[in-house]
Write a protein that holds these residues in place. Structure first.
Motif, PDB file in Angstrom:
ATOM      1  N   ALA A   1       0.831  -1.209   0.000  1.00 20.39           N
ATOM      2  CA  ALA A   1       0.000   0.000   0.000  1.00 20.39           C
ATOM      3  C   ALA A   1       0.865   1.259   0.000  1.00 20.39           C
ATOM      4  O   ALA A   1       0.612   2.199  -0.769  1.00 20.39           O
ATOM      5  N   ALA A   2       1.895   1.277   0.832  1.00 17.25           N
ATOM      6  CA  ALA A   2       2.774   2.447   0.879  1.00 17.25           C
ATOM      7  C   ALA A   2       3.481   2.645  -0.462  1.00 17.25           C
ATOM      8  O   ALA A   2       3.584   3.770  -0.953  1.00 17.25           O
ATOM      9  N   GLY A   3       3.949   1.550  -1.060  1.00 17.17           N
ATOM     10  CA  GLY A   3       4.601   1.643  -2.361  1.00 17.17           C
ATOM     11  C   GLY A   3       3.679   2.183  -3.435  1.00 17.17           C
ATOM     12  O   GLY A   3       4.067   3.043  -4.230  1.00 17.17           O
ATOM     13  N   VAL A   4       2.449   1.696  -3.459  1.00 16.05           N
ATOM     14  CA  VAL A   4       1.471   2.174  -4.441  1.00 16.05           C
ATOM     15  C   VAL A   4       1.155   3.651  -4.197  1.00 16.05           C
ATOM     16  O   VAL A   4       1.090   4.449  -5.143  1.00 16.05           O
ATOM     17  N   LEU A   5       0.968   4.033  -2.945  1.00 19.16           N
ATOM     18  CA  LEU A   5       0.687   5.435  -2.630  1.00 19.16           C
ATOM     19  C   LEU A   5       1.821   6.342  -3.099  1.00 19.16           C
ATOM     20  O   LEU A   5       1.581   7.399  -3.683  1.00 19.16           O
ATOM     21  N   VAL A   6       3.041   5.929  -2.846  1.00 17.72           N
ATOM     22  CA  VAL A   6       4.194   6.728  -3.257  1.00 17.72           C
ATOM     23  C   VAL A   6       4.205   6.914  -4.772  1.00 17.72           C
ATOM     24  O   VAL A   6       4.504   8.000  -5.268  1.00 17.72           O
TER      25      VAL A   6
ATOM     26  N   LEU B   1       4.551   8.672   1.873  1.00 16.13           N
ATOM     27  CA  LEU B   1       5.808   9.075   2.506  1.00 16.13           C
ATOM     28  C   LEU B   1       5.647   9.214   4.013  1.00 16.13           C
ATOM     29  O   LEU B   1       6.521   8.788   4.784  1.00 16.13           O
ATOM     30  N   ILE B   2       4.536   9.773   4.460  1.00 13.98           N
ATOM     31  CA  ILE B   2       4.285   9.894   5.898  1.00 13.98           C
ATOM     32  C   ILE B   2       4.173   8.508   6.533  1.00 13.98           C
ATOM     33  O   ILE B   2       4.732   8.262   7.607  1.00 13.98           O
ATOM     34  N   ALA B   3       3.501   7.594   5.853  1.00 10.68           N
ATOM     35  CA  ALA B   3       3.400   6.216   6.362  1.00 10.68           C
ATOM     36  C   ALA B   3       4.786   5.575   6.460  1.00 10.68           C
ATOM     37  O   ALA B   3       5.103   4.906   7.456  1.00 10.68           O
ATOM     38  N   LEU B   4       5.617   5.792   5.456  1.00 12.57           N
ATOM     39  CA  LEU B   4       6.958   5.205   5.472  1.00 12.57           C
ATOM     40  C   LEU B   4       7.861   5.860   6.508  1.00 12.57           C
ATOM     41  O   LEU B   4       8.750   5.197   7.066  1.00 12.57           O
ATOM     42  N   ILE B   5       7.638   7.119   6.806  1.00 18.06           N
ATOM     43  CA  ILE B   5       8.376   7.757   7.899  1.00 18.06           C
ATOM     44  C   ILE B   5       8.031   7.051   9.211  1.00 18.06           C
ATOM     45  O   ILE B   5       8.921   6.687   9.988  1.00 18.06           O
TER      46      ILE B   5
ATOM     47  N   VAL C   1      15.994  10.496   6.539  1.00 18.24           N
ATOM     48  CA  VAL C   1      16.473  11.717   5.878  1.00 18.24           C
ATOM     49  C   VAL C   1      15.903  11.784   4.458  1.00 18.24           C
ATOM     50  O   VAL C   1      15.349  12.803   4.039  1.00 18.24           O
ATOM     51  N   ALA C   2      16.023  10.690   3.714  1.00 22.43           N
ATOM     52  CA  ALA C   2      15.521  10.655   2.336  1.00 22.43           C
ATOM     53  C   ALA C   2      14.019  10.886   2.289  1.00 22.43           C
ATOM     54  O   ALA C   2      13.533  11.662   1.452  1.00 22.43           O
ATOM     55  N   LEU C   3      13.275  10.237   3.164  1.00 17.32           N
ATOM     56  CA  LEU C   3      11.816  10.369   3.157  1.00 17.32           C
ATOM     57  C   LEU C   3      11.371  11.787   3.483  1.00 17.32           C
ATOM     58  O   LEU C   3      10.452  12.321   2.847  1.00 17.32           O
ATOM     59  N   VAL C   4      12.016  12.405   4.459  1.00 17.67           N
ATOM     60  CA  VAL C   4      11.661  13.780   4.816  1.00 17.67           C
ATOM     61  C   VAL C   4      11.996  14.734   3.668  1.00 17.67           C
ATOM     62  O   VAL C   4      11.200  15.634   3.340  1.00 17.67           O
TER      63      VAL C   4
END
Length: 163
Positions: free
Chosen positions: A94-99, A110-114, A136-139
């Motif tokens: 789900a996070a991958g698809v959202l991104v 990105l917020i979910a992955l953080i 760092v990358a996600l932010v």
């Protein structure tokens, strides 16, 4: 193979994130690398490991400096791998698809992955190197996505102001 791909795609994500504030192309490359990382080498690989019942998850929490994490992993997660790893697989996919979706969907992913990477810190070991770099990358990617959204809105709001 999957560990190499985690390093390659994670590295691409990190380098792209460093440039994403100045380059839409870098933002898109970072988005793509991160989405593929979590769909193909997160969700799919975990699904394969779960189906094969190879014992991949047995030692996952052993490096945690927190006794409650190790105990909970041993007493709750391992006996119920089907439930917990399936939830992990769904969350990674789900996070991958959202991104990959773009716009506010990407920001939500990105917020979910953080949150996911903050949680990884409880497991210690190599995750104490991986998770902070990915945070760092996600932010940076989230900041670039938000700035891009503002830039895209700006011309239309100027048009409404002038009419």
């Amino acid at each position: 193979m999957e560990k190499v791909m985690w390093l390659v795609l994670g590295g691409v994500t990190f380098v792209a994130a460093l440039q994403a504030g100045h380059s839409r192309r870098a933002m898109y490359v970072g988005r793509w690398a991160l989405g593929v990382l979590f769909i193909a080498f997160g969700a799919v690989v975990n699904a394969i490991y779960l189906a094969a019942q190879v014992g991949y998850y047995e030692d996952f929490a052993k490096t945690s400096p927190f006794l409650f994490v190790r105990d909970t992993w041993e007493s709750l997660v391992l006996p119920n791998q089907g439930v917990f790893i399936s939830a992990l697989i769904i969350a990674e996919a789900a996070a991958g698809v959202l991104v990959l979706r773009g716009g506010s969907w990407t920001q939500a992913g990105l917020i979910a992955l953080i949150g996911f990477h903050v949680g990884q810190l409880a497991f210690g070991g190599v995750l104490w190197v991986w998770a902070p770099l990915m945070l760092v990358a996600l932010v940076l990617l989230l900041r670039a996505e938000r700035q891009a959204a503002l830039d895209d809105e700006e011309p239309s709001s100027l048009q409404h102001a002038s009419t």
